[in-house]
Write a protein that holds these residues in place. Structure first.
Motif, PDB file in Angstrom:
ATOM      1  N   SER A   1     -31.467 107.603 -72.685  1.00 16.26           N
ATOM      2  CA  SER A   1     -31.873 106.459 -73.496  1.00 16.26           C
ATOM      3  C   SER A   1     -30.640 105.656 -73.876  1.00 16.26           C
ATOM      4  O   SER A   1     -29.678 106.202 -74.420  1.00 16.26           O
ATOM      5  CB  SER A   1     -32.601 106.921 -74.762  1.00 16.26           C
TER       6      SER A   1
ATOM      7  N   GLY B   1     -34.212  96.912 -69.410  1.00 11.41           N
ATOM      8  CA  GLY B   1     -34.416  96.137 -70.617  1.00 11.41           C
ATOM      9  C   GLY B   1     -35.450  95.047 -70.455  1.00 11.41           C
ATOM     10  O   GLY B   1     -36.102  94.648 -71.419  1.00 11.41           O
TER      11      GLY B   1
ATOM     12  N   SER C   1     -35.687 101.492 -66.677  1.00  7.89           N
ATOM     13  CA  SER C   1     -35.841 100.179 -67.295  1.00  7.89           C
ATOM     14  C   SER C   1     -34.468  99.607 -67.577  1.00  7.89           C
ATOM     15  O   SER C   1     -33.605 100.281 -68.139  1.00  7.89           O
ATOM     16  CB  SER C   1     -36.631 100.263 -68.605  1.00  7.89           C
TER      17      SER C   1
ATOM     18  N   ASN D   1     -43.985  95.506 -74.932  1.00  9.83           N
ATOM     19  CA  ASN D   1     -43.762  96.128 -76.237  1.00  9.83           C
ATOM     20  C   ASN D   1     -44.245  97.558 -76.277  1.00  9.83           C
ATOM     21  O   ASN D   1     -43.626  98.427 -76.877  1.00  9.83           O
ATOM     22  CB  ASN D   1     -44.463  95.314 -77.328  1.00  9.83           C
TER      23      ASN D   1
ATOM     24  N   ARG E   1     -39.146  97.200 -65.455  1.00  9.81           N
ATOM     25  CA  ARG E   1     -39.277  98.645 -65.267  1.00  9.81           C
ATOM     26  C   ARG E   1     -39.526  98.924 -63.781  1.00  9.81           C
ATOM     27  O   ARG E   1     -40.229  98.179 -63.090  1.00  9.81           O
ATOM     28  CB  ARG E   1     -40.420  99.208 -66.116  1.00  9.81           C
TER      29      ARG E   1
ATOM     30  N   VAL F   1     -41.113  94.920 -68.677  1.00  7.89           N
ATOM     31  CA  VAL F   1     -41.131  95.807 -69.836  1.00  7.89           C
ATOM     32  C   VAL F   1     -41.935  95.125 -70.928  1.00  7.89           C
ATOM     33  O   VAL F   1     -41.692  93.959 -71.251  1.00  7.89           O
ATOM     34  CB  VAL F   1     -39.704  96.107 -70.325  1.00  7.89           C
TER      35      VAL F   1
ATOM     36  N   THR G   1     -42.043 100.604 -73.109  1.00  9.27           N
ATOM     37  CA  THR G   1     -40.603 100.623 -72.958  1.00  9.27           C
ATOM     38  C   THR G   1     -40.170 101.832 -72.159  1.00  9.27           C
ATOM     39  O   THR G   1     -40.934 102.763 -71.944  1.00  9.27           O
ATOM     40  CB  THR G   1     -39.937 100.632 -74.337  1.00  9.27           C
TER      41      THR G   1
ATOM     42  N   ARG H   1     -40.784 102.627 -84.218  1.00 12.87           N
ATOM     43  CA  ARG H   1     -40.169 102.269 -82.942  1.00 12.87           C
ATOM     44  C   ARG H   1     -40.069 103.488 -82.046  1.00 12.87           C
ATOM     45  O   ARG H   1     -40.314 103.408 -80.848  1.00 12.87           O
ATOM     46  CB  ARG H   1     -38.761 101.693 -83.173  1.00 12.87           C
TER      47      ARG H   1
ATOM     48  N   ASP I   1     -32.241  99.262 -76.719  1.00 12.05           N
ATOM     49  CA  ASP I   1     -32.632  97.932 -76.233  1.00 12.05           C
ATOM     50  C   ASP I   1     -33.588  98.015 -75.044  1.00 12.05           C
ATOM     51  O   ASP I   1     -33.457  97.269 -74.076  1.00 12.05           O
ATOM     52  CB  ASP I   1     -31.396  97.107 -75.844  1.00 12.05           C
ATOM     53  N   HIS I   2     -34.533  98.929 -75.102  1.00 16.42           N
ATOM     54  CA  HIS I   2     -35.542  99.115 -74.070  1.00 16.42           C
ATOM     55  C   HIS I   2     -34.956  99.601 -72.742  1.00 16.42           C
ATOM     56  O   HIS I   2     -35.582  99.455 -71.693  1.00 16.42           O
ATOM     57  CB  HIS I   2     -36.335  97.833 -73.830  1.00 16.42           C
TER      58      HIS I   2
END
Length: 338
Positions: free
Chosen positions: A93, A116, A114, A136, A119, A134, A139, A5, A96-97
Protein backbone atom coordinates in the motif's frame (compact mmCIF):
# COMPACT_ATOMS: atom_id res chain seq x y z
CA UNK A 1 -12.74 9.74 8.97
CA UNK A 2 -9.59 7.64 8.58
CA UNK A 3 -11.35 4.57 9.99
CA UNK A 4 -13.95 4.79 7.24
CA UNK A 5 -11.20 5.33 4.66
CA UNK A 6 -9.61 2.07 5.73
CA UNK A 7 -13.05 0.43 5.52
CA UNK A 8 -13.09 1.39 1.82
CA UNK A 9 -9.47 0.43 1.16
CA UNK A 10 -10.05 -2.76 -0.74
CA UNK A 11 -13.09 -4.95 -0.52
CA UNK A 12 -12.26 -5.96 -4.11
CA UNK A 13 -8.98 -7.59 -3.19
CA UNK A 14 -10.33 -9.37 -0.14
CA UNK A 15 -12.96 -10.83 -2.44
CA UNK A 16 -10.20 -11.95 -4.75
CA UNK A 17 -8.57 -14.05 -2.03
CA UNK A 18 -11.70 -16.03 -1.46
CA UNK A 19 -14.53 -14.30 0.39
CA UNK A 20 -17.02 -13.92 -2.41
CA UNK A 21 -18.82 -17.06 -1.28
CA UNK A 22 -19.54 -15.77 2.20
CA UNK A 23 -23.05 -14.73 1.06
CA UNK A 24 -22.25 -11.07 1.41
CA UNK A 25 -20.89 -11.14 4.94
CA UNK A 26 -17.33 -10.03 4.38
CA UNK A 27 -16.39 -11.13 7.92
CA UNK A 28 -12.80 -12.36 8.03
CA UNK A 29 -10.18 -13.70 10.43
CA UNK A 30 -6.51 -14.67 10.67
CA UNK A 31 -5.04 -17.65 12.51
CA UNK A 32 -2.61 -16.67 15.24
CA UNK A 33 0.31 -18.76 16.38
CA UNK A 34 1.10 -19.71 19.95
CA UNK A 35 2.72 -16.59 21.45
CA UNK A 36 3.02 -15.30 25.00
CA UNK A 37 0.45 -12.62 25.66
CA UNK A 38 2.10 -9.17 25.63
CA UNK A 39 1.69 -6.95 28.67
CA UNK A 40 -0.28 -3.84 27.68
CA UNK A 41 -2.01 -1.07 29.67
CA UNK A 42 -5.70 -1.78 30.40
CA UNK A 43 -8.24 -0.22 28.04
CA UNK A 44 -12.03 0.01 28.30
CA UNK A 45 -13.96 -1.76 25.50
CA UNK A 46 -15.74 1.36 24.25
CA UNK A 47 -12.50 3.34 24.32
CA UNK A 48 -10.86 0.65 22.19
CA UNK A 49 -13.77 0.66 19.73
CA UNK A 50 -13.68 4.46 19.44
CA UNK A 51 -9.92 4.46 18.90
CA UNK A 52 -10.28 2.02 15.98
CA UNK A 53 -12.99 4.06 14.27
CA UNK A 54 -11.13 7.37 14.64
CA UNK A 55 -7.53 6.20 14.15
CA UNK A 56 -5.43 8.08 11.55
CA UNK A 57 -4.41 6.32 8.37
CA UNK A 58 -1.53 3.92 9.18
CA UNK A 59 0.50 5.09 6.18
CA UNK A 60 2.31 2.99 3.54
CA UNK A 61 3.01 -0.64 4.36
CA UNK A 62 3.58 -4.09 2.92
CA UNK A 63 2.70 -7.51 4.24
CA UNK A 64 1.59 -11.06 3.66
CA UNK A 65 -2.05 -12.01 4.17
CA UNK A 66 -3.23 -15.55 4.88
CA UNK A 67 -6.83 -16.68 4.57
CA UNK A 68 -8.25 -19.91 5.98
CA UNK A 69 -11.77 -20.53 4.68
CA UNK A 70 -13.88 -23.14 6.50
CA UNK A 71 -17.29 -21.90 5.35
CA UNK A 72 -18.32 -25.18 3.75
CA UNK A 73 -19.36 -23.49 0.52
CA UNK A 74 -21.40 -25.55 -1.96
CA UNK A 75 -19.92 -26.59 -5.29
CA UNK A 76 -21.10 -24.47 -8.20
CA UNK A 77 -21.94 -26.33 -11.43
CA UNK A 78 -19.74 -25.36 -14.38
CA UNK A 79 -17.56 -23.19 -12.13
CA UNK A 80 -14.28 -23.64 -10.24
CA UNK A 81 -14.68 -24.98 -6.72
CA UNK A 82 -15.24 -22.22 -4.17
CA UNK A 83 -12.13 -21.24 -2.28
CA UNK A 84 -12.45 -23.50 0.75
CA UNK A 85 -9.05 -24.01 2.36
CA UNK A 86 -6.00 -21.78 2.82
CA UNK A 87 -4.67 -19.13 0.44
CA UNK A 88 -2.16 -16.29 0.69
CA UNK A 89 -1.55 -12.91 -0.90
CA UNK A 90 1.28 -10.38 -0.85
CA UNK A 91 0.17 -6.74 -0.59
CA UNK A 92 1.73 -3.29 -0.84
CA UNK A 93 0.00 0.00 0.00
CA UNK A 94 1.45 3.33 -1.09
CA UNK A 95 -1.39 5.68 -0.14
CA UNK A 96 -3.31 7.97 -2.51
CA UNK A 97 -5.21 5.00 -3.95
CA UNK A 98 -1.95 3.29 -4.94
CA UNK A 99 -1.51 -0.40 -4.25
CA UNK A 100 -0.41 -3.80 -5.46
CA UNK A 101 -1.60 -7.33 -4.67
CA UNK A 102 0.01 -10.58 -5.80
CA UNK A 103 -2.23 -13.66 -5.64
CA UNK A 104 -0.51 -16.99 -6.36
CA UNK A 105 -2.61 -19.56 -8.23
CA UNK A 106 -2.07 -23.24 -9.03
CA UNK A 107 -0.69 -22.39 -12.47
CA UNK A 108 0.61 -18.84 -12.17
CA UNK A 109 -0.23 -15.58 -10.46
CA UNK A 110 -2.82 -12.84 -10.56
CA UNK A 111 -1.55 -9.32 -10.01
CA UNK A 112 -3.76 -6.34 -9.15
CA UNK A 113 -2.22 -2.87 -9.41
CA UNK A 114 -3.47 0.69 -9.01
CA UNK A 115 -1.40 3.72 -9.96
CA UNK A 116 -3.90 6.06 -8.33
CA UNK A 117 -6.09 6.63 -11.39
CA UNK A 118 -6.14 3.31 -13.27
CA UNK A 119 -6.50 -0.20 -11.89
CA UNK A 120 -5.00 -3.21 -13.69
CA UNK A 121 -5.72 -6.93 -13.25
CA UNK A 122 -3.14 -9.28 -14.80
CA UNK A 123 -3.66 -13.06 -15.11
CA UNK A 124 -0.42 -14.82 -16.02
CA UNK A 125 -2.22 -18.07 -16.84
CA UNK A 126 -4.11 -16.77 -19.88
CA UNK A 127 -2.00 -13.61 -20.33
CA UNK A 128 -4.93 -11.23 -20.08
CA UNK A 129 -5.12 -7.73 -18.60
CA UNK A 130 -8.28 -5.90 -17.55
CA UNK A 131 -8.00 -2.17 -16.90
CA UNK A 132 -10.45 0.34 -15.50
CA UNK A 133 -10.64 3.62 -13.59
CA UNK A 134 -10.07 3.74 -9.86
CA UNK A 135 -13.34 4.63 -8.17
CA UNK A 136 -14.16 5.79 -4.65
CA UNK A 137 -15.37 2.31 -3.64
CA UNK A 138 -12.78 0.44 -5.69
CA UNK A 139 -9.34 1.58 -4.56
CA UNK A 140 -6.31 -0.61 -5.00
CA UNK A 141 -4.29 -0.69 -1.79
CA UNK A 142 -5.69 -3.32 0.51
CA UNK A 143 -5.34 -4.83 3.98
CA UNK A 144 -7.35 -7.19 6.17
CA UNK A 145 -8.45 -4.32 8.42
CA UNK A 146 -11.32 -3.31 6.14
CA UNK A 147 -13.76 -6.07 7.09
CA UNK A 148 -12.87 -5.80 10.78
CA UNK A 149 -13.38 -2.02 10.86
CA UNK A 150 -16.73 -2.37 9.09
CA UNK A 151 -17.83 -5.15 11.46
CA UNK A 152 -16.99 -3.08 14.55
CA UNK A 153 -18.84 -0.04 13.19
CA UNK A 154 -21.97 -1.95 12.17
CA UNK A 155 -22.23 -4.45 15.05
CA UNK A 156 -21.26 -2.40 18.12
CA UNK A 157 -24.82 -1.15 18.82
CA UNK A 158 -26.28 -4.66 18.92
CA UNK A 159 -23.40 -6.34 20.75
CA UNK A 160 -21.94 -6.94 24.15
CA UNK A 161 -18.42 -5.56 23.78
CA UNK A 162 -15.46 -6.74 25.86
CA UNK A 163 -11.66 -6.79 25.87
CA UNK A 164 -10.38 -10.35 26.34
CA UNK A 165 -6.68 -10.01 26.99
CA UNK A 166 -3.91 -9.43 24.46
CA UNK A 167 -2.24 -11.22 21.57
CA UNK A 168 0.73 -11.05 19.22
CA UNK A 169 -0.22 -10.81 15.52
CA UNK A 170 2.39 -10.60 12.76
CA UNK A 171 4.92 -9.71 15.45
CA UNK A 172 2.87 -6.77 16.76
CA UNK A 173 1.21 -6.33 20.16
CA UNK A 174 -2.58 -6.24 20.04
CA UNK A 175 -5.69 -6.11 22.20
CA UNK A 176 -8.39 -8.79 21.74
CA UNK A 177 -11.74 -7.08 21.22
CA UNK A 178 -14.81 -9.37 21.38
CA UNK A 179 -18.28 -8.56 20.04
CA UNK A 180 -21.08 -10.94 21.06
CA UNK A 181 -24.64 -10.56 19.74
CA UNK A 182 -27.22 -9.55 22.34
CA UNK A 183 -29.88 -12.26 22.97
CA UNK A 184 -32.50 -10.54 20.78
CA UNK A 185 -30.33 -10.87 17.65
CA UNK A 186 -31.27 -13.76 15.33
CA UNK A 187 -27.95 -14.80 13.83
CA UNK A 188 -25.86 -17.86 13.01
CA UNK A 189 -22.79 -16.21 14.51
CA UNK A 190 -21.61 -16.72 18.08
CA UNK A 191 -19.03 -13.94 18.28
CA UNK A 192 -16.56 -11.82 16.37
CA UNK A 193 -13.06 -11.32 17.80
CA UNK A 194 -10.85 -8.48 16.58
CA UNK A 195 -7.14 -8.14 17.38
CA UNK A 196 -6.42 -4.40 17.43
CA UNK A 197 -2.87 -3.11 16.99
CA UNK A 198 -1.87 -1.49 20.28
CA UNK A 199 0.09 1.32 18.59
CA UNK A 200 -1.71 1.98 15.28
CA UNK A 201 -5.20 1.05 16.52
CA UNK A 202 -5.84 -0.77 13.25
CA UNK A 203 -7.45 -4.24 13.22
CA UNK A 204 -4.91 -7.00 12.58
CA UNK A 205 -7.13 -10.02 13.14
CA UNK A 206 -10.85 -10.72 12.95
CA UNK A 207 -12.15 -14.10 14.14
CA UNK A 208 -15.66 -15.21 13.21
CA UNK A 209 -17.15 -18.10 15.19
CA UNK A 210 -20.45 -19.72 14.26
CA UNK A 211 -22.95 -20.92 16.84
CA UNK A 212 -22.25 -24.50 17.91
CA UNK A 213 -18.62 -24.52 16.68
CA UNK A 214 -15.36 -24.01 18.54
CA UNK A 215 -13.32 -23.49 15.35
CA UNK A 216 -13.30 -20.26 13.31
CA UNK A 217 -15.46 -20.41 10.20
CA UNK A 218 -13.23 -18.01 8.29
CA UNK A 219 -9.73 -16.73 8.95
CA UNK A 220 -7.69 -14.00 7.25
CA UNK A 221 -5.03 -11.53 8.22
CA UNK A 222 -1.41 -10.56 8.37
CA UNK A 223 1.34 -13.08 8.94
CA UNK A 224 3.92 -10.38 8.13
CA UNK A 225 3.49 -6.60 8.30
CA UNK A 226 5.98 -3.76 7.87
CA UNK A 227 5.22 -0.03 7.85
CA UNK A 228 7.22 2.52 5.87
CA UNK A 229 7.72 4.02 2.40
CA UNK A 230 7.28 1.66 -0.56
CA UNK A 231 9.07 1.52 -3.92
CA UNK A 232 7.02 3.71 -6.32
CA UNK A 233 7.72 1.21 -9.13
CA UNK A 234 5.40 -1.26 -7.38
CA UNK A 235 2.43 0.96 -8.23
CA UNK A 236 2.98 1.17 -11.98
CA UNK A 237 1.99 -1.43 -14.54
CA UNK A 238 2.87 -2.02 -18.19
CA UNK A 239 1.08 -4.90 -19.95
CA UNK A 240 3.60 -7.62 -20.88
CA UNK A 241 4.31 -8.15 -24.60
CA UNK A 242 1.65 -10.29 -26.24
CA UNK A 243 -0.91 -9.76 -23.46
CA UNK A 244 -4.56 -9.26 -24.37
CA UNK A 245 -5.80 -5.99 -22.84
CA UNK A 246 -9.50 -5.24 -22.38
CA UNK A 247 -11.37 -2.43 -20.65
CA UNK A 248 -13.53 -3.27 -17.65
CA UNK A 249 -17.23 -2.72 -18.41
CA UNK A 250 -18.67 0.44 -16.93
CA UNK A 251 -20.85 -0.09 -13.89
CA UNK A 252 -24.49 0.36 -14.88
CA UNK A 253 -26.41 1.44 -11.80
CA UNK A 254 -29.71 1.11 -13.66
CA UNK A 255 -29.02 -2.54 -14.41
CA UNK A 256 -27.66 -3.16 -10.89
CA UNK A 257 -29.87 -1.32 -8.39
CA UNK A 258 -28.72 -0.86 -4.83
CA UNK A 259 -29.59 -3.61 -2.37
CA UNK A 260 -32.47 -3.23 0.07
CA UNK A 261 -31.52 -3.63 3.73
CA UNK A 262 -33.94 -5.30 6.15
CA UNK A 263 -33.07 -5.17 9.86
CA UNK A 264 -29.76 -4.08 11.34
CA UNK A 265 -26.83 -5.39 13.33
CA UNK A 266 -26.23 -9.13 13.39
CA UNK A 267 -29.53 -10.10 11.75
CA UNK A 268 -29.25 -7.71 8.79
CA UNK A 269 -30.58 -9.13 5.50
CA UNK A 270 -29.60 -7.70 2.12
CA UNK A 271 -32.09 -8.18 -0.70
CA UNK A 272 -30.80 -7.69 -4.23
CA UNK A 273 -32.42 -8.21 -7.62
CA UNK A 274 -30.73 -9.88 -10.53
CA UNK A 275 -31.10 -8.23 -13.95
CA UNK A 276 -34.56 -8.98 -15.35
CA UNK A 277 -33.14 -10.85 -18.33
CA UNK A 278 -30.99 -13.21 -16.26
CA UNK A 279 -32.34 -16.76 -16.53
CA UNK A 280 -30.70 -20.21 -16.84
CA UNK A 281 -31.08 -19.80 -20.61
CA UNK A 282 -29.54 -16.30 -20.77
CA UNK A 283 -26.78 -16.72 -18.18
CA UNK A 284 -23.42 -15.73 -19.64
CA UNK A 285 -21.21 -18.59 -20.84
CA UNK A 286 -19.02 -19.89 -18.02
CA UNK A 287 -21.16 -18.33 -15.28
CA UNK A 288 -22.59 -20.78 -12.70
CA UNK A 289 -26.28 -21.65 -12.83
CA UNK A 290 -27.52 -20.86 -9.31
CA UNK A 291 -30.85 -22.53 -10.01
CA UNK A 292 -29.28 -25.97 -9.55
CA UNK A 293 -27.65 -25.56 -6.13
CA UNK A 294 -29.10 -25.53 -2.63
CA UNK A 295 -32.49 -26.95 -1.66
CA UNK A 296 -35.95 -25.88 -2.87
CA UNK A 297 -37.98 -23.62 -0.54
CA UNK A 298 -41.28 -21.78 -0.86
CA UNK A 299 -43.67 -19.59 1.11
CA UNK A 300 -46.01 -16.66 0.82
CA UNK A 301 -43.06 -14.70 -0.63
CA UNK A 302 -42.76 -17.12 -3.58
CA UNK A 303 -40.35 -19.98 -4.27
CA UNK A 304 -36.65 -20.47 -4.84
CA UNK A 305 -33.57 -22.24 -3.52
CA UNK A 306 -31.87 -22.01 -0.11
CA UNK A 307 -28.06 -21.96 0.04
CA UNK A 308 -26.34 -22.32 3.41
CA UNK A 309 -22.79 -21.98 4.77
CA UNK A 310 -21.31 -22.12 8.25
CA UNK A 311 -21.89 -18.40 8.87
CA UNK A 312 -24.77 -17.40 6.65
CA UNK A 313 -27.51 -18.32 4.24
CA UNK A 314 -29.12 -17.02 1.07
CA UNK A 315 -32.34 -17.55 -0.85
CA UNK A 316 -32.31 -17.15 -4.63
CA UNK A 317 -35.94 -16.69 -5.64
CA UNK A 318 -37.49 -17.77 -8.92
CA UNK A 319 -38.54 -14.17 -9.61
CA UNK A 320 -34.98 -12.86 -9.53
CA UNK A 321 -34.41 -11.73 -5.93
CA UNK A 322 -31.46 -12.74 -3.75
CA UNK A 323 -31.75 -12.42 0.05
CA UNK A 324 -28.61 -13.06 2.12
CA UNK A 325 -27.30 -12.58 5.63
CA UNK A 326 -25.58 -14.17 8.65
CA UNK A 327 -28.97 -15.50 9.66
CA UNK A 328 -31.09 -18.68 9.61
CA UNK A 329 -33.69 -19.39 6.93
CA UNK A 330 -36.62 -17.98 8.92
CA UNK A 331 -35.05 -14.51 9.04
CA UNK A 332 -34.59 -14.57 5.27
CA UNK A 333 -38.18 -15.57 4.61
CA UNK A 334 -39.43 -12.91 7.01
CA UNK A 335 -37.44 -10.31 5.11
CA UNK A 336 -38.80 -11.51 1.75
CA UNK A 337 -42.43 -11.57 2.90
CA UNK A 338 -44.31 -8.38 1.94
Amino acid sequence: MAGRRRGRIAGRIITAVGTAGAVGLGLLVMTGGAHAQPQLPPVAPEDLVSSVLTAPDPGPFNGTVELDNNLGLPSLPDAPQAANGTSTARIWSGGDHKGRVALPTDSGERTLVSDGTTRWAWNSEDRTVVRGPVENRDTAATDPTAAATTAIDELRASSTVAVDGTASVAGRDAYELVLTPVPTERTLLREVRVAVDAEKRMPLRLTVLATGSTEPALQVGFTELTFGPQDPALFTFTPPPGATVTDAPARDTQQRPEATTVGDGWDTVKIMRRPADTTPETTAPGAPDLSTIGSPVSGTWGSGRLITTAVGSAIVTDDGRVAAGAVPEQVLTDALTP
